[in-house]
Write an enzyme that holds these catalytic residues in place. Sequence first.
Site, PDB file in Angstrom:
ATOM      1  N   MET A  43       7.405  -9.922 -17.190  1.00  0.00           N
ATOM      2  CA  MET A  43       6.665 -10.263 -15.976  1.00  0.00           C
ATOM      3  C   MET A  43       7.528 -11.065 -15.006  1.00  0.00           C
ATOM      4  O   MET A  43       7.486 -10.852 -13.790  1.00  0.00           O
ATOM      5  CB  MET A  43       5.407 -11.060 -16.333  1.00  0.00           C
ATOM      6  N   LYS A  70       2.763  -0.765   8.669  1.00  0.00           N
ATOM      7  CA  LYS A  70       1.632  -1.005   7.762  1.00  0.00           C
ATOM      8  C   LYS A  70       2.152  -1.592   6.449  1.00  0.00           C
ATOM      9  O   LYS A  70       3.369  -1.612   6.207  1.00  0.00           O
ATOM     10  CB  LYS A  70       0.878   0.298   7.518  1.00  0.00           C
ATOM     11  N   TYR A  99      11.115  -7.929 -25.908  1.00  0.00           N
ATOM     12  CA  TYR A  99       9.887  -7.427 -26.534  1.00  0.00           C
ATOM     13  C   TYR A  99      10.122  -6.056 -27.165  1.00  0.00           C
ATOM     14  O   TYR A  99      10.786  -5.200 -26.588  1.00  0.00           O
ATOM     15  CB  TYR A  99       8.804  -7.236 -25.475  1.00  0.00           C
ATOM     16  N   ARG A 158      -6.220  14.736   3.231  1.00  0.00           N
ATOM     17  CA  ARG A 158      -6.817  13.383   3.168  1.00  0.00           C
ATOM     18  C   ARG A 158      -7.505  13.123   4.503  1.00  0.00           C
ATOM     19  O   ARG A 158      -8.472  13.821   4.801  1.00  0.00           O
ATOM     20  CB  ARG A 158      -5.798  12.306   2.731  1.00  0.00           C
TER      21      ARG A 158
HETATM   22  C1  LIG Z   1       0.056   8.676   9.236  1.00  0.00           C
HETATM   23  C2  LIG Z   1       1.453   8.270   8.866  1.00  0.00           C
HETATM   24  N1  LIG Z   1       2.420   8.421   9.775  1.00  0.00           N
HETATM   25  C3  LIG Z   1       3.698   8.080   9.503  1.00  0.00           C
HETATM   26  C4  LIG Z   1       4.054   7.561   8.271  1.00  0.00           C
HETATM   27  C5  LIG Z   1       5.489   7.221   8.024  1.00  0.00           C
HETATM   28  O1  LIG Z   1       6.023   7.981   6.984  1.00  0.00           O
HETATM   29  P1  LIG Z   1       7.514   7.708   6.483  1.00  0.00           P
HETATM   30  O2  LIG Z   1       7.506   6.372   5.829  1.00  0.00           O
HETATM   31  O3  LIG Z   1       7.771   8.783   5.491  1.00  0.00           O
HETATM   32  O4  LIG Z   1       8.364   7.742   7.689  1.00  0.00           O
HETATM   33  C6  LIG Z   1       3.071   7.401   7.294  1.00  0.00           C
HETATM   34  C7  LIG Z   1       3.440   6.867   5.978  1.00  0.00           C
HETATM   35  O5  LIG Z   1       2.778   6.893   5.009  1.00  0.00           O
HETATM   36  C8  LIG Z   1       1.736   7.762   7.595  1.00  0.00           C
HETATM   37  O6  LIG Z   1       0.754   7.632   6.701  1.00  0.00           O
END
Ligand SMILES: Cc1ncc(COP(=O)(O)O)c(C=O)c1O
Length: 385
Positions: free
Chosen positions: A311, A38, A263, A136
Amino acid sequence: MPGDALRWAEIDTTAMQHNAQVIKAGLRPETRLMAMVKSNGYGHGATIAARAALAGGATWLGVYTPDEALELRNAGIAEPILVAGWSPPSTHDALVSHGVDIAVFDVATLRDLATTARLRGRRARVHVKVDTGMGRLGVRPEAVDAMRQALRDEGTSIEVAGVFTHFADAESDLAFTKEQHARFLYAADVLRSNAAETLLHTAGSAAILNVAAAHHDMVRLGIALYGYVPRGTAADVALRIAMSVFARVVQLKTVSADETVGYGRTWRASTTRRVATVAIGYGQGVPRVLSNRGALVVGGNRCPIVGIVNMDQVTVDVSDSDGVTVGDAAMFFGESAGVRLGADEVADVAGTIPHEITCGVAASVPRLPREAADRANGGRPTAVP
Ligand SMILES: Cc1ncc(COP(=O)(O)O)c(C=O)c1O
């Protein structure tokens, strides 16, 4: 050096393949490996990360959004994919037709999905997410009976391909992780009765390395795929850093004692110093909090950031690094020519986690496979042009 780019990221696909292999080797043979790609593969590039992980033994891919799943399918990746976040009803048709597995954690989404699947004459494959203490996404354990009932009502249009949860603190709170795990086992028992083969999965990188009892049928490998062991994880695994980010030195100057740089005039030279301006800043992902605290690798040495991170550029004190010239590649983080400055170390200084550092490398920074950078450089990835 990649053409005349001022900044770039080198992606080491062999490192990701190696990391997947190392993690897979620590699992029971029947435990599947899902690579979490992701957020554009934690900034590395989703497709490149997916392919490397698959070459290293992963057989599943995990993303957060429907778009991310379809991007992988459009790139020709046919392996199972789970959308682990919410899939809006408007995306169900595309996901079902592309054979993408969908996380569900509320009855309304499940009903929408079942309707789409029936219209299509297909079965939608779902992984029910259980909130065992993360607070969540997920069905609360006390609501799993209602979810089971809904699954029964929908009959064969839905296949429960998985039940999963996510741990809140598998890095350092093993007692709470155990509690979450127990809640998960209860919920999984209720939910899996709907289908013959349901994959149970709970573990991200920290639990993969810390809690073997939580591996079950599949683990979801994130940050360790990219080369980092989560903090608080004692496991001794030889991971390799997959992304190294570089930018060029664009000017060098001598700053006299008592002169200030940048800055707000936050840094004042105590003696005569040599200061390099490097063409990378918070616009490309260098946290501004590294001002007067972080370092870049220039000329093979860690050189302190002096003054405020801008930046598009940052100033570093290269007085202790011999022979630095304009055009040299400075490393923000990564590993090159035997020198390591990991996103984990940067994260420690910035008060964050390596995930945020790798994801934070702006889309405007071109990613290229390290092999290509090596070739362009005659085997010296960070050489001076
Ligand atoms: C549902 C879920 N599974 C697995 C992972 C992987 O976690 P990690 O990057 O700590 O291995 C994440 C990461 O945010 C997650 O949201």
